[in-house]
Design a protein around this motif. Structure first.
Motif, PDB file in Angstrom:
ATOM      1  N   SER A  28      35.097  36.896  37.257  1.00 29.65           N
ATOM      2  CA  SER A  28      36.152  37.047  36.251  1.00 29.65           C
ATOM      3  C   SER A  28      36.804  38.413  36.357  1.00 29.65           C
ATOM      4  CB  SER A  28      35.567  36.871  34.843  1.00 29.65           C
ATOM      5  OG  SER A  28      35.037  35.579  34.672  1.00 29.65           O
ATOM      6  N   HIS A  80      34.465  46.046  31.726  1.00 28.82           N
ATOM      7  CA  HIS A  80      34.943  45.015  32.641  1.00 28.82           C
ATOM      8  C   HIS A  80      36.461  45.055  32.683  1.00 28.82           C
ATOM      9  CE1 HIS A  80      35.476  41.039  34.451  1.00 28.82           C
ATOM     10  NE2 HIS A  80      34.180  41.032  34.712  1.00 28.82           N
ATOM     11  N   SER A 140      37.821  35.781  43.280  1.00 27.36           N
ATOM     12  CA  SER A 140      38.325  37.126  43.028  1.00 27.36           C
ATOM     13  C   SER A 140      39.800  37.156  43.380  1.00 27.36           C
ATOM     14  CB  SER A 140      37.553  38.142  43.870  1.00 27.36           C
ATOM     15  OG  SER A 140      37.889  39.463  43.513  1.00 27.36           O
TER      16      SER A 140
END
Length: 215
Positions: free
Chosen positions: A115, A139, A44
């Motif tokens: 991601s 997302h 992350s």
């Protein structure tokens, strides 16, 4: 002579591989000589981590909100008590029910994916079964900021919206903002804006578990 050189070269390569073998093996063994087995890391970036941590810091608390922008017909929210509850948290996911009066059908799921960050809307019926419109969301596509993240509609959501006869929702982007005093949930698309602001300075009594979940 060429054959002799080839033999020497092959021997040198074999010797190099043999010399490197103990090092390669050691890298997969623990101090006791046993193989190390661990899960792949959940990667992350800093802005996502900071945003996630800021919401997580309110875990267990609930806050009342008010609609600050809604250019539709109200969508069933007008005049109802609005409460967000940062109900369950771990290092990978935050479960944040959004109660609208007595309607406990909505839970925001904010998840680290490796991601970026994913936002899903888990919608349930009162008996806990899934609503036909559930798990839509999006997302992150960029770093965002520690205080703000955007979630453009993902492909699953777009196909769901088309199936349900609301293709205009394919342009949805959901946004969340987290500041010391305020948390904001916002939906935008062409011609549409909906925004709820929650006062983080005044916790309220946490509501019961949302539909489909248990305490």
């Amino acid at each position: 002579m060429a054959k002799f050189k080839t033999v020497l070269l092959s021997s040198a390569i074999a010797a190099a591989l043999a010399a490197s073998a103990p090092t390669l093996a050691a890298s997969t063994q623990g101090s006791n000589g046993e193989p190390q087995i661990s899960e792949a890391p959940l990667v992350s970036i800093k802005s996502h981590d900071a945003f996630f941590a800021a919401i997580k810091s309110h875990c267990g608390k609930a806050y009342a909100g008010k609609i600050s922008v809604d250019n539709s017909d109200g969508g069933g929210f007008a005049g109802k008590e609005l409460v967000m509850h940062v109900r369950k948290c771990n290092d990978r996911q935050l479960q944040v029910p959004f109660h609208v009066g007595d309607d406990a059908s909505r839970t925001w799921l904010i998840t680290k994916t490796g991601s970026g960050l994913q936002l899903k809307h888990d919608h349930r019926h009162q008996d806990g079964s899934n609503d036909k419109s559930t798990m839509y969301g999006g997302h992150t596509v960029d770093a965002g900021w520690p205080q703000a993240q955007s979630f453009p509609a993902d492909q699953y959501s777009k196909e769901l919206f088309v199936e349900q006869g609301i293709p205009q929702s394919n342009g949805n982007t959901w946004q969340m903002f987290i500041y010391p005093d305020t948390f904001t949930y916002r939906l935008i698309r062409q011609g549409r804006e909906f925004r709820v602001d929650f006062d983080l300075t005044k916790p309220v009594t946490p509501p019961a578990a949302p539909w489909g979940y248990s305490d």
